[in-house]
Design an enzyme around this catalytic site. Structure first.
Site, PDB file in Angstrom:
ATOM      1  N   THR A  64      18.570  13.053  26.223  1.00  0.00           N
ATOM      2  CA  THR A  64      17.787  12.268  25.270  1.00  0.00           C
ATOM      3  C   THR A  64      16.944  11.200  25.949  1.00  0.00           C
ATOM      4  O   THR A  64      17.372  10.589  26.917  1.00  0.00           O
ATOM      5  CB  THR A  64      18.771  11.598  24.297  1.00  0.00           C
ATOM      6  OG1 THR A  64      19.334  12.612  23.488  1.00  0.00           O
ATOM      7  CG2 THR A  64      18.091  10.548  23.435  1.00  0.00           C
ATOM      8  N   ARG A  78      23.743  19.731  12.622  1.00  0.00           N
ATOM      9  CA  ARG A  78      24.407  18.593  13.275  1.00  0.00           C
ATOM     10  C   ARG A  78      23.382  17.492  13.599  1.00  0.00           C
ATOM     11  O   ARG A  78      22.299  17.753  14.090  1.00  0.00           O
ATOM     12  CB  ARG A  78      25.087  19.078  14.553  1.00  0.00           C
ATOM     13  CG  ARG A  78      25.755  17.987  15.385  1.00  0.00           C
ATOM     14  CD  ARG A  78      24.871  17.470  16.506  1.00  0.00           C
ATOM     15  NE  ARG A  78      25.583  16.583  17.415  1.00  0.00           N
ATOM     16  CZ  ARG A  78      24.998  15.854  18.359  1.00  0.00           C
ATOM     17  NH1 ARG A  78      23.703  15.902  18.516  1.00  0.00           N
ATOM     18  NH2 ARG A  78      25.711  15.078  19.138  1.00  0.00           N
ATOM     19  N   VAL A  79      23.762  16.270  13.311  1.00  0.00           N
ATOM     20  CA  VAL A  79      22.919  15.130  13.683  1.00  0.00           C
ATOM     21  C   VAL A  79      23.709  14.258  14.654  1.00  0.00           C
ATOM     22  O   VAL A  79      24.874  13.936  14.398  1.00  0.00           O
ATOM     23  CB  VAL A  79      22.517  14.304  12.443  1.00  0.00           C
ATOM     24  CG1 VAL A  79      21.740  13.055  12.848  1.00  0.00           C
ATOM     25  CG2 VAL A  79      21.685  15.149  11.481  1.00  0.00           C
ATOM     26  N   GLY A  80      23.089  13.894  15.738  1.00  0.00           N
ATOM     27  CA  GLY A  80      23.759  13.047  16.726  1.00  0.00           C
ATOM     28  C   GLY A  80      23.478  11.574  16.485  1.00  0.00           C
ATOM     29  O   GLY A  80      23.068  11.163  15.399  1.00  0.00           O
ATOM     30  N   ASP A  81      23.689  10.791  17.510  1.00  0.00           N
ATOM     31  CA  ASP A  81      23.471   9.346  17.410  1.00  0.00           C
ATOM     32  C   ASP A  81      21.990   8.977  17.441  1.00  0.00           C
ATOM     33  O   ASP A  81      21.594   7.934  16.904  1.00  0.00           O
ATOM     34  CB  ASP A  81      24.172   8.630  18.580  1.00  0.00           C
ATOM     35  CG  ASP A  81      23.673   9.140  19.940  1.00  0.00           C
ATOM     36  OD1 ASP A  81      23.367  10.345  20.057  1.00  0.00           O
ATOM     37  OD2 ASP A  81      23.588   8.330  20.879  1.00  0.00           O
ATOM     38  N   GLY A  95      23.973  10.600  25.640  1.00  0.00           N
ATOM     39  CA  GLY A  95      25.297  11.161  25.854  1.00  0.00           C
ATOM     40  C   GLY A  95      25.795  11.824  24.586  1.00  0.00           C
ATOM     41  O   GLY A  95      25.008  12.134  23.687  1.00  0.00           O
ATOM     42  N   GLY A 128      26.686  12.164  21.240  1.00  0.00           N
ATOM     43  CA  GLY A 128      26.357  11.283  20.127  1.00  0.00           C
ATOM     44  C   GLY A 128      27.512  10.935  19.219  1.00  0.00           C
ATOM     45  O   GLY A 128      27.590   9.823  18.677  1.00  0.00           O
TER      46      GLY A 128
HETATM   47  N1  ASP Z   1      22.811  11.637  22.227  1.00  0.00           N
HETATM   48  C1  ASP Z   1      22.234  12.933  22.011  1.00  0.00           C
HETATM   49  C2  ASP Z   1      22.967  13.623  20.888  1.00  0.00           C
HETATM   50  O1  ASP Z   1      24.153  13.461  20.746  1.00  0.00           O
HETATM   51  C3  ASP Z   1      22.301  13.811  23.196  1.00  0.00           C
HETATM   52  C4  ASP Z   1      21.730  13.227  24.456  1.00  0.00           C
HETATM   53  O2  ASP Z   1      21.884  12.074  24.747  1.00  0.00           O
HETATM   54  O3  ASP Z   1      21.100  13.963  25.201  1.00  0.00           O
HETATM   55  O4  ASP Z   1      22.340  14.390  20.204  1.00  0.00           O
END
Ligand code: ASP
Length: 337
Positions: A197, A225-228, A249, A251
Site C-alpha cells: 500500500t 474484503r476491505v482493509g485498513d 501491512g 489491515g
Molecule cells: N493495508 C493493506 C490492506 O490490508 C495492505 C497493504 O498495506 O499493502 O489492504
C-alpha cells in the site's frame, strides 16, 4: 524490465540519492514543506508531491498528486495494475484527509484508475465519507471518471494463475526483502508479494497537514474484503493540531486498534512520531504475540514540527522522505526479530 525490477535496480544504483540512514533525525527541528510515504516506491511518489509542495501548493493537492502517480504504475500493487482478489477481480481502496478533518474514501472500487481522486470527490461533493463497491463506481462515472476494461496486468495475471494452483489465502510474511526486487517488500511463503500500500502524509508551507492512502489491498483477499487503507483512523489519520499517520501491512490488525488514530493520540500525549508508532505496534503485538509473529504492520507518522518516524512489527518496512534537507529511504525500526 518491469517496474518492480527497475525500481529495485535504481534503488541499488543511486546510493547518493537513496542512502539509508537510521532514524536518528526523528527529532529534527521545524521542517517544512515535507512529504513522507510508505515503502521505497515512495521515492517517486514523493517526487510528484514535491512538485506541488515546492510551488507552495497545498498538502492536499500534494498527497493526491503523489497517489495518482503510483496509481498510474501498471506493474505495481497499487491501482489497476495491482493483484486481484480470489475471484480474479482488482478492487481498490483509497482515502484522503485534509487539515480541517475533511475526509473521503472509496472501498472495493472496480475499473476506475484513480481511486484517490474519487475519494477526494466523495470528500468535496458529498455529505458522506465512504462509498463502496458499485455505488462508488457509479459515483465515479457520474463524476467523469472513465470505466476501464478491468483486465489484469500481465504481472497480476501471472501471479493469479500461479496462486490458483494452490488457491490458499496465506498472508504469512517473509520479512526478508527480495534481492533486486524491493518494490514489494512483503511476500507470501512462495515469494509472491501480498501487499504494498501507498500511504503518504505531507506538510505544506503553511504548516498544514494532509494524507492519502491508495491500494489494491491484500492480494487474493475474499471478494468484498476491505482493509485498513480506506478507513479513517485505521489506514490514515490527520489532526492538524498534532500530526498525521498512515500504515501499511495486514489491515485487519490495524483496524482492530484504530491504528493511525492511536498513533496521533500518542503524539498528542507528547510522544515523538517514532515512539507513537512503536506504542501502537506494541498494542498489536501485546494482543496476540503468536499472530504478530506471522504478520507485518508498519506505521509512519509526522508531527506538526515536521519530525517523522516509523515503527513496524517485523524487519523490512521502509519509508521515503522528501524535504529541503533530504530525499531518501529510511529503514524502520521493528519490534520482533
Ligand atoms: N493495508 C493493506 C490492506 O490490508 C495492505 C497493504 O498495506 O499493502 O489492504
Amino acid at each position: 524490465m518491469n517496474r518492480r525490477k527497475f525500481l529495485g535496480l535504481s534503488a541499488l544504483t543511486t546510493p547518493l540519492l537513496i542512502s539509508k540512514k537510521s532514524l536518528a533525525n526523528t527529532f529534527q527541528a521545524q521542517n517544512k514543506p515535507i512529504v513522507i510515504s510508505t515503502w521505497d516506491s515512495g521515492m517517486a511518489v514523493n517526487a510528484e508531491a514535491w512538485k506541488v509542495l515546492s510551488n507552495k501548493g497545498s498538502s492536499l493537492d500534494a498527497v493526491e498528486a503523489g497517489a495518482i502517480h503510483i496509481e498510474n504504475e501498471i506493474n505495481c500493487c497499487v491501482g489497476l495494475g495491482g493483484y486481484p482478489d480470489r475471484d480474479g477481480i482488482v478492487t481498490l481502496d483509497a482515502c484522503i484527509m485534509d487539515h480541517t478533518a475533511n475526509c473521503g474514501a472509496v472501498a472495493g472500487l472496480e475499473r476506475i484508475k484513480h481511486p484517490i481522486s474519487v475519494a477526494r470527490k466523495v470528500m468535496e461533493k458529498t455529505p458522506h465519507v465512504i462509498l463502496v463497491g458499485n455505488g462508488a463506481q457509479q459515483f465515479a462515472v457520474e463524476n467523469g471518471f472513465m470505466l476501464e476494461s478491468g483486465e489484469l496486468s500481465n504481472d497480476a495475471k501471472n501471479a493469479y494463475t500461479e496462486w490458483l494452483k494452490k488457491n490458499e489465502y496465506k498472508p504469512v510474511i517473509n520479512i526478508e526483502r527480495k534481492q533486486n526486487g524491493p518494490f514489494a517488500p512483503t511476500f507470501f511463503d512462495d515469494g509472491t508479494p501480498n501487499h504494498d500500500t501507498m500511504g503518504l502524509v505531507a506538510m505544506d508551507n503553511n504548516g498544514d497537514l494532509s494524507g492519502a492512502v491508495t491500494t489494491s489491498g491484500m492480494a487474493f483477499k475474499v471478494h468484498g474484503r476491505v482493509g485498513d487503507s480506506p478507513i479513517i483512523g485505521a489506514g490514515l489519520f490527520v489532526d492538524n493540531e498534532i500530526g498525521a499517520a498512515t500504515s501499511s501491512g495486514v489491515g485487519e490488525e490495524v483496524i482492530r486498534i484504530c491504528g493511525t488514530h492511536l498513533v496521533v493520540e500518542f503524539m498528542r500525549q507528547g510522544y515523538s512520531p517514532e515512539m507513537a508508532c512503536k506504542k501502537a505496534i506494541e498494542r498489536i503485538v501485546k494482543r496476540d504475540k503468536a499472530k504478530a509473529k506471522t504478520v507485518q504492520v508498519g506505521f509512519l507518522a509526522m508531527n506538526k514540527k515536521g519530525q517523522y518516524g516509523a515503527y513496524a512489527i517485523q524487519k523490512g518496512f521502509v519509508f521515503s522522505v522528501k524535504s529541503n534537507r533530504e530525499n531518501q529511504i529510511h529503514d524502520s525500526k521493528y519490534m520482533l526479530s
